[in-house]
Design an enzyme around this catalytic site. Sequence first.
Site, PDB file in Angstrom:
ATOM      1  CE  LYS A  36       4.174  12.048   6.165  1.00 31.42           C
ATOM      2  NZ  LYS A  36       3.357  12.511   5.042  1.00 31.42           N
ATOM      3  CB  THR A  37      -0.813  15.483   6.260  1.00 33.59           C
ATOM      4  OG1 THR A  37      -0.166  14.278   5.818  1.00 33.59           O
ATOM      5  CG2 THR A  37      -1.666  16.028   5.130  1.00 33.59           C
ATOM      6  CG  ASP A 221       4.562  14.710   2.529  1.00 34.58           C
ATOM      7  OD1 ASP A 221       5.247  14.544   3.555  1.00 34.58           O
ATOM      8  OD2 ASP A 221       3.414  14.236   2.399  1.00 34.58           O
ATOM      9  CD  GLU A 222       5.943  10.345   3.369  1.00 41.07           C
ATOM     10  OE1 GLU A 222       7.020  10.097   3.952  1.00 41.07           O
ATOM     11  OE2 GLU A 222       4.841   9.962   3.778  1.00 41.07           O
ATOM     12  CD  GLN A 252       7.518   6.774   9.004  1.00 42.17           C
ATOM     13  OE1 GLN A 252       6.561   6.139   8.560  1.00 42.17           O
ATOM     14  NE2 GLN A 252       7.367   7.972   9.548  1.00 42.17           N
ATOM     15  NE  ARG A 603       3.089   2.495   9.632  1.00 40.19           N
ATOM     16  CZ  ARG A 603       3.255   3.799   9.559  1.00 40.19           C
ATOM     17  NH1 ARG A 603       2.353   4.559   8.995  1.00 40.19           N
ATOM     18  NH2 ARG A 603       4.329   4.388  10.077  1.00 40.19           N
TER      19      ARG A 603
END
Length: 721
Positions: A36-37, A221-222, A252, A603
């Site tokens: 995503k970044t 973002d997020e 998330q 993770r």
Amino acid sequence: MNLSEITNGLNDKQHQSVALDNTQNALILAGAGSGKTRVLTHRIAYLVTQKNIHTDSILAVTFTNKAAAEMRERLGTLLRRSIQSMWVGTFHGLAHRLLRTHYEKAGLTSGFQILDAQDQYRIVKRLMKENNIDESKFPVRKVQWFINQQKDEGIRAQDVDPGYNFFVKKSLEVFVLYEAHCRANDLIDFAELLVRSYELLKNNAELLEHYQTRFSHILVDEFQDTNTVQYKWIQQLFTGNNQVFCVGDDDQSIYGWRGAKIENITKLETDFAPIQTIRLEQNYRSTGHILSASNALIANNTNRMGKSLWTDAGDGDLIDVYEARTETDEADYVVRKIQKLIKDGGRASDCAILYRSNAQSRVFEEVLIKYNVPYIIYGGLRFFERGEIKDALGYLRLIENTADNVAFERIVNFPTRGIGNATLEKIREFARNEHTNLFQAAQQVSPTLPTRASNALKGFIALIEQMVDDSKHLDLSEKVAHLLSASGLMNHYANDKTDKAGSKKENLEELISAAKQYKHEEDSEMNEVVGFISLASLDSSGDGNAPAVDNVQLMTIHSAKGLEFPNVFLGGLEEDLFPSRQSKDEPHLMDEERRLCYVGMTRAMKRLTLSFAVKRFLHGQSLYAYPSRFLDEIPSEYINKVKAKFGATQVNYQEDDIYNQDIEPQANGQLAVGAGVRHAKFGYGSVLNFEGDGDSARIQIKFKTAGTKWLIASYANLEFV
């Protein structure tokens, strides 16, 4: 730069997201490890280079200082030029920039100070003491949390209806006192940064129109982590003539306890219509088995927006699920496995131990120490939160602005110079009565004090005045170096017998380095010193950095979000621990617990180990535990069940296959491991384990259709077959 350079290396969905028409609103549902970044930064580069959007017309918002710094660095590389003036930052950082630029319209002075959580706590505590509000009945941290919770919702004290709730009523009294204190002293806490900047735009139509017109593209973002006031903050900048590009993952969303609203991401399709939704599902982090297990787990949540992660990197290892006898057995197994990974050529820092509750770290730490395995607790004190750094910044703040009461309180008697509480109380009382700051009050009060106290206070005033004069023509790093010497701080910490490693002195020296490396924004309304102080204050609200040294990393799952590790050990998967007891009766809380487990599992890059203990000593109690429901929600084809050899007083950890050996039948009266049983509800099964005696005896049974259960022997009414 041409389009192929920007989209090079992107998969189809990433390419589609980056190259969307610049008049299109978008929601990018980006799964864990889906890049995503990369999509966010390449989208900005696409707008600038292909659509000729000026960088000043782009607002990019993220949640952590680390993410903001990474985005700036990547953008600078992509665009091949400095983007210092571009509006890229956290919600708090950008809100702070707005308030500094338009402080008068926000009802502030140019020298307003930011309170961190510790400063806020001290002020709330003192206000409660001054107004005889009993801390034993109204804990300071709970009152502080109440105040911040209201602000996160965009609610002022006068808008709160306490009803018949006595705690809310009393907390509201403190809220009123606290707001008055902050207004009188030009103070802004973290939550206030957002609500004040939202009100600034809401109450100034021309200013709002200016920024609505300026920011033709708003990227967030997020998005699943936004709270009410953050959502409103973005919403008010959107006119329909500018575009929003939101990246997030409803799976998330794990910060509901601190105000995040998962429904914000689902409201986008209504409030920012028309909007195109694109799903990023190709994962570049984890193996196939880890992703399949994680997908199966999260599918048990209702009202999801829908997404299924996949990878072309192969299935990888099965997920080990270890059934431990106790929490010590659990920790012993995990640490032995880490030792083997290191022995086989791996690094300690490739391994992360994750847990639901901080209290779980103690046993892992004890076993790591026992086996001499290096480790570090991630999420400890950040650099600017350390006491010695806050002391130094206290001097810098007071030298810059002698009206800074918070700084005055911190350093007036540190290092110790004989100014006691009685003297301080007289200064505070004079300041309240005369409506002045503490430094001016000290100047007025000092002649009225007994000789010893008067001399001590006069010495402090003279010291500050001399430091102000001496530092006038020094640059930032020189000022910091000078104040550390002149204040006596460097000497104090150099001779601190409790700091045998000398780390506090080293941290003060590092502060000089930080001042040298600080890059001041050229178009900022602040001077360099205020900019540096503000950076330090805002940094203490953000995220920590992963340690560079080779240590096993211990952290809560909340702290692990956004990180990745080749080997992840996720412990304590037991009912009432994970999921937590508080979530059991609330479906939305249970959903968040499941999302938290999903975040923990995703993770892992190569290997994932899940573990639970049959018996756990936690919070002063020894309790029998049932395996977490989350384990039952993972299909068996992705799992390798591992257990200690029953009947052994000590497990032999030298060989991995010890955990997979067949159970030797043992007799215990009528019970025997391997015996067949029938239960009225669960049907036929076989005994795997048993422990305890009398009314507390428990039996573990694997049923043919109902899975594995622990049952209380005296209530199970088993028929042995």
